[in-house]
Design a protein around this motif. Structure first.
Motif, PDB file in Angstrom:
ATOM      1  N   ASN A  65      71.148 -21.650  -1.587  1.00 35.31           N
ATOM      2  CA  ASN A  65      70.004 -21.390  -2.053  1.00 35.31           C
ATOM      3  C   ASN A  65      68.436 -22.550  -0.917  1.00 35.31           C
ATOM      4  O   ASN A  65      67.260 -21.620  -1.068  1.00 35.31           O
ATOM      5  CB  ASN A  65      70.061 -22.546  -3.397  1.00 35.31           C
ATOM      6  CG  ASN A  65      71.133 -22.182  -4.402  1.00 35.31           C
ATOM      7  OD1 ASN A  65      70.560 -21.045  -4.877  1.00 35.31           O
ATOM      8  ND2 ASN A  65      71.397 -22.869  -4.849  1.00 35.31           N
ATOM      9  N   CYS A 135      64.188 -12.829  -6.632  1.00 38.55           N
ATOM     10  CA  CYS A 135      65.206 -13.888  -6.526  1.00 38.55           C
ATOM     11  C   CYS A 135      66.092 -13.616  -8.753  1.00 38.55           C
ATOM     12  O   CYS A 135      65.239 -13.059  -9.360  1.00 38.55           O
ATOM     13  CB  CYS A 135      64.828 -15.102  -6.632  1.00 38.55           C
ATOM     14  SG  CYS A 135      63.451 -15.632  -5.027  1.00 38.55           S
ATOM     15  N   ARG A 139      68.765 -17.665  -9.112  1.00 36.39           N
ATOM     16  CA  ARG A 139      68.991 -18.700  -7.809  1.00 36.39           C
ATOM     17  C   ARG A 139      67.078 -19.208  -8.335  1.00 36.39           C
ATOM     18  O   ARG A 139      66.631 -20.783  -8.364  1.00 36.39           O
ATOM     19  CB  ARG A 139      67.941 -18.102  -7.463  1.00 36.39           C
ATOM     20  CG  ARG A 139      66.938 -18.164  -5.892  1.00 36.39           C
ATOM     21  CD  ARG A 139      67.424 -18.382  -4.709  1.00 36.39           C
ATOM     22  NE  ARG A 139      68.387 -16.967  -3.535  1.00 36.39           N
ATOM     23  CZ  ARG A 139      67.438 -16.021  -3.177  1.00 36.39           C
ATOM     24  NH1 ARG A 139      66.282 -16.434  -2.617  1.00 36.39           N
ATOM     25  NH2 ARG A 139      68.265 -15.155  -2.381  1.00 36.39           N
ATOM     26  N   TRP A 140      66.324 -18.714  -9.199  1.00 32.43           N
ATOM     27  CA  TRP A 140      65.455 -19.570  -9.884  1.00 32.43           C
ATOM     28  C   TRP A 140      65.892 -20.944  -9.857  1.00 32.43           C
ATOM     29  O   TRP A 140      64.786 -21.300 -10.163  1.00 32.43           O
ATOM     30  CB  TRP A 140      64.643 -18.218 -10.994  1.00 32.43           C
ATOM     31  CG  TRP A 140      63.792 -17.842 -10.432  1.00 32.43           C
ATOM     32  CD1 TRP A 140      64.027 -16.189 -10.298  1.00 32.43           C
ATOM     33  CD2 TRP A 140      62.327 -17.797  -9.273  1.00 32.43           C
ATOM     34  NE1 TRP A 140      62.669 -15.929  -9.265  1.00 32.43           N
ATOM     35  CE2 TRP A 140      61.966 -16.719  -9.053  1.00 32.43           C
ATOM     36  CE3 TRP A 140      62.235 -18.809  -9.603  1.00 32.43           C
ATOM     37  CZ2 TRP A 140      60.748 -16.792  -8.320  1.00 32.43           C
ATOM     38  CZ3 TRP A 140      60.602 -19.149  -8.274  1.00 32.43           C
ATOM     39  CH2 TRP A 140      60.303 -18.134  -8.105  1.00 32.43           C
ATOM     40  N   ALA A 143      66.225 -23.301  -8.163  1.00 32.10           N
ATOM     41  CA  ALA A 143      65.073 -23.566  -7.545  1.00 32.10           C
ATOM     42  C   ALA A 143      64.569 -24.825  -8.017  1.00 32.10           C
ATOM     43  O   ALA A 143      63.503 -25.475  -7.583  1.00 32.10           O
ATOM     44  CB  ALA A 143      64.243 -22.622  -7.536  1.00 32.10           C
ATOM     45  N   LEU A 168      59.503 -24.497  -2.184  1.00 30.85           N
ATOM     46  CA  LEU A 168      60.141 -23.309  -2.320  1.00 30.85           C
ATOM     47  C   LEU A 168      60.177 -22.509  -1.188  1.00 30.85           C
ATOM     48  O   LEU A 168      60.794 -21.037  -1.637  1.00 30.85           O
ATOM     49  CB  LEU A 168      59.305 -22.664  -3.629  1.00 30.85           C
ATOM     50  CG  LEU A 168      59.988 -23.498  -5.387  1.00 30.85           C
ATOM     51  CD1 LEU A 168      58.951 -23.284  -6.105  1.00 30.85           C
ATOM     52  CD2 LEU A 168      61.143 -23.181  -5.675  1.00 30.85           C
ATOM     53  N   VAL A 171      64.067 -21.206  -0.062  1.00 35.54           N
ATOM     54  CA  VAL A 171      64.327 -21.286  -1.603  1.00 35.54           C
ATOM     55  C   VAL A 171      63.880 -19.896  -2.003  1.00 35.54           C
ATOM     56  O   VAL A 171      65.120 -19.428  -1.771  1.00 35.54           O
ATOM     57  CB  VAL A 171      64.123 -22.308  -2.776  1.00 35.54           C
ATOM     58  CG1 VAL A 171      65.413 -21.781  -3.534  1.00 35.54           C
ATOM     59  CG2 VAL A 171      64.379 -23.544  -2.213  1.00 35.54           C
ATOM     60  N   LEU A 172      62.649 -18.946  -1.883  1.00 35.50           N
ATOM     61  CA  LEU A 172      62.962 -17.976  -2.171  1.00 35.50           C
ATOM     62  C   LEU A 172      63.429 -16.722  -1.338  1.00 35.50           C
ATOM     63  O   LEU A 172      62.343 -15.949  -1.912  1.00 35.50           O
ATOM     64  CB  LEU A 172      61.276 -18.008  -2.908  1.00 35.50           C
ATOM     65  CG  LEU A 172      61.539 -19.032  -3.952  1.00 35.50           C
ATOM     66  CD1 LEU A 172      60.445 -19.356  -4.553  1.00 35.50           C
ATOM     67  CD2 LEU A 172      62.844 -18.661  -5.160  1.00 35.50           C
TER      68      LEU A 172
END
Length: 179
Positions: A65, A135, A139-140, A143, A168, A171-172
């Motif tokens: 992540n 994503c 993952r969201w 996150a 983020l 992460v994204l």
């Protein structure tokens, strides 16, 4: 019996190792000689000098992540500090006990996610989709957990604030050019 696992050169792993890691990360299980062993796994860190290529690594890549790229030392003063260090291994200055880690994880779950922040996250998602950056829902969801933990650990907040969303950026993205 490890709760923290580091895999160096993870993208050089065979498909059998990748599948084993997927099960360990997803179900917190490991199969040995037909017996299923429950794992106390809390954190998996993957390191590599290269980015993954190929479809066989896409599922496990999605499970990491937080993505952080470290670069070689650029500043001369920092490089001088490095080469002047003693040869013996240095112990980290900051330590977090397993109990403190468990307490932080529980406390982060209680961090408030105000509606204005949810709206901002929805807007970010739409903007990323417009750029072709997709994503997974998994993952969201993770996150948001990461942002809550960041809010707690960076400024001991009780709610996520807009500046916390800057994390983020780690992460994204799926490919380095999307950062």
């Amino acid at each position: 019996d490890a709760d923290i696992f580091l895999s160096d050169e993870i993208w050089k792993s065979s498909s059998a190792i990748v599948n084993t890691l997927l099960r360990a990360i997803n179900e917190k299980e490991y199969c040995e000689d037909g017996a299923t062993i429950k794992l106390p796994l809390k954190l998996v860190i993957g390191c590599s000098n290269e980015y993954p290529t190929g479809e066989e690594t896409s599922a496990i890549y999605d499970r990491f992540n937080i993505k952080y790229e470290s670069k070689y030392i650029q500043e001369d003063s920092s490089f001088k500090t490095l080469i002047g260090m003693p040869d013996e291994k240095l112990e980290p200055e900051n330590r977090l006990s397993r109990k403190q880690l468990a307490e932080a994880i529980e406390k982060a779950k209680g961090i408030d996610l105000p509606d204005v922040i949810k709206d901002t996250i929805v807007r970010i998602r739409k903007e990323l989709l417009a750029e072709g950056i997709i994503c997974s829902p998994r993952r969201w969801k993770k996150a948001v957990r990461i942002v809550k933990a960041y809010a707690l650990l960076s400024n001991d907040a009780t709610k996520v604030q807009e500046q916390d969303l800057m994390f983020l950026k780690n992460v994204l993205w799926n490919h380095p050019e999307q950062r």
